[in-house]
Design an enzyme around this catalytic site. Structure first.
Site, PDB file in Angstrom:
ATOM      1  N   GLY A  84       0.779  -1.232   0.000  1.00  0.00           N
ATOM      2  CA  GLY A  84       0.000   0.000   0.000  1.00  0.00           C
ATOM      3  C   GLY A  84       0.810   1.281   0.000  1.00  0.00           C
ATOM      4  O   GLY A  84       0.332   2.318  -0.441  1.00  0.00           O
ATOM      5  N   ASP A  85       2.059   1.229   0.519  1.00  0.00           N
ATOM      6  CA  ASP A  85       2.886   2.442   0.608  1.00  0.00           C
ATOM      7  C   ASP A  85       4.351   2.049   0.450  1.00  0.00           C
ATOM      8  O   ASP A  85       5.197   2.366   1.290  1.00  0.00           O
ATOM      9  CB  ASP A  85       2.640   3.129   1.959  1.00  0.00           C
ATOM     10  CG  ASP A  85       3.247   4.523   2.032  1.00  0.00           C
ATOM     11  OD1 ASP A  85       3.537   5.107   0.975  1.00  0.00           O
ATOM     12  OD2 ASP A  85       3.434   5.029   3.160  1.00  0.00           O
ATOM     13  N   LEU A  86       4.657   1.364  -0.644  1.00  0.00           N
ATOM     14  CA  LEU A  86       5.944   0.694  -0.791  1.00  0.00           C
ATOM     15  C   LEU A  86       6.992   1.616  -1.425  1.00  0.00           C
ATOM     16  O   LEU A  86       7.379   1.444  -2.571  1.00  0.00           O
ATOM     17  CB  LEU A  86       5.790  -0.584  -1.621  1.00  0.00           C
ATOM     18  CG  LEU A  86       6.975  -1.544  -1.531  1.00  0.00           C
ATOM     19  CD1 LEU A  86       7.044  -2.202  -0.156  1.00  0.00           C
ATOM     20  CD2 LEU A  86       6.899  -2.595  -2.623  1.00  0.00           C
ATOM     21  N   ASN A 132      10.269   2.315   3.422  1.00  0.00           N
ATOM     22  CA  ASN A 132       9.506   1.265   4.100  1.00  0.00           C
ATOM     23  C   ASN A 132      10.023  -0.131   3.772  1.00  0.00           C
ATOM     24  O   ASN A 132       9.289  -1.117   3.891  1.00  0.00           O
ATOM     25  CB  ASN A 132       8.017   1.368   3.744  1.00  0.00           C
ATOM     26  CG  ASN A 132       7.349   2.544   4.427  1.00  0.00           C
ATOM     27  OD1 ASN A 132       7.864   3.086   5.395  1.00  0.00           O
ATOM     28  ND2 ASN A 132       6.212   2.967   3.908  1.00  0.00           N
TER      29      ASN A 132
END
Length: 318
Positions: A224-226, A230
């Site tokens: 989702g927020d790669l 992260n």
């Protein structure tokens, strides 16, 4: 009751001591490292936002869901505790994080396997349905729609994860339109509404290679927020963390990494060697990046307005 005592109760441990110098955090959360029972390190991530309970619960469920696939490493989610009326914390295993360097290609391969996992569960379930008797995969239930079983937050903003059968509908309503409505409420920006109204009419053209070949986009479990902040490597394996999961189009997970860099060509090459590359992926990548520019606008203000509008105009010309 102090946090050390709350950690002891949550994890059923006898000793808990704060470790100085191993903390960390970002613009949303803070983090501290603790030692329990004299030999095990844990990381406690604390959120003080008004929707802290929702943010932490969503991350806990995201980590747990990724972990259950056994396709890629994440910090082990251990428990959630409430420190006080304003603060909620996620307890997870401590990872000695190092910048992703030698394992870029392996991360690409493992991410592809994560994205393929739900599809393979579907295929095995269909195969097993033709046989009488028990199956080793009977406990795994495939996800057939786009969304997630709880709210997850990309940053501090809640994502609308209401289930939809169609990916384009989900992405338009639950991602782009949701962000546009937040911008409208905060900034009353007429131009972004006009550009979005124009883009909505041609969204399906970005997915023409799929419709032309009668290929159905299958729900993939997404981080989702790669972006590069992260991911890491530790103990000779790649890790992903800070997820805000949902089931969506696999290409979506690659878009933000292209915005902020940090991934080498080996990452994408290995990823595509496992999962392939569909025609039109470059255009869809920019479409998916639009969500992240709008999300940054909502988080950090008008500095991202010009980038969002420029991308909207570009997408409308495609």
């Amino acid at each position: 009751m102090n946090i050390e005592t709350k950690i002891q109760l949550a994890l059923d441990t006898k000793l808990c001591t704060k470790v100085i110098g191993k903390g960390g955090g970002g613009c949303i959360n803070s983090g501290e490292c603790y030692e329990i029972d004299g030999n095990k390190l844990i990381f406690v991530k604390t959120c003080s936002k008004t929707n802290a309970e929702e943010i932490i619960a969503g991350e806990f469920e995201s980590l747990l869901t990724i972990q259950r696939t056994k396709q890629i490493s994440v910090p082990d989610p251990l428990s959630v505790i409430r420190e006080n009326d304003q603060q909620v914390s996620l307890i997870m295993s401590y990872i000695d994080m190092k910048s992703l360097n030698q394992l870029q290609a392996e991360l690409g391969e493992r991410l592809a396997k994560l994205h393929l996992h739900n599809r393979q569960v579907m295929e095995r379930r269909t195969h097993d349905a033709g046989y009488v008797g028990s199956s080793k995969t009977a406990a795994e239930t495939p996800v057939t729609e786009f969304g997630f079983h709880c709210v997850t937050n990309c940053g501090a903003i809640a994502q609308n994860n209401e289930w939809h059968k169609d990916w384009i509908t989900f992405f338009a309503r639950n991602r782009l339109d949701h962000q546009i409505r937040l911008i409208e409420a905060k900034y009353n920006d007429r131009e972004v509404n006009e550009l979005w109204s124009e883009l909505q009419l041609k969204l399906t053209t970005f997915f023409k290679p799929f419709t032309d070949q009668s290929i159905e986009i299958q729900p993939s479990l997404l981080h989702g927020d790669l972006w590069s902040g992260n991911v890491c490597e530790s103990n000779n394996q790649p890790y992903i963390f800070d997820p805000c999961c949902f089931y969506g189009h696999s290409e979506y997970d690659l878009a933000i990494g292209e915005m902020f860099g940090g991934f080498r060509p080996a990452f994408r090459q290995r990823y595509e060697s496992v999962i392939g590359r569909a025609d039109g992926a470059e255009k869809r990548s920019e479409l998916y990046q639009l969500f992240h520019y709008l999300n940054h606008w909502n988080h950090f203000g008008g500095g991202y307005r010009s980038q969002s509008l420029s991308l909207l105009k570009k997408l409308n010309r495609m």
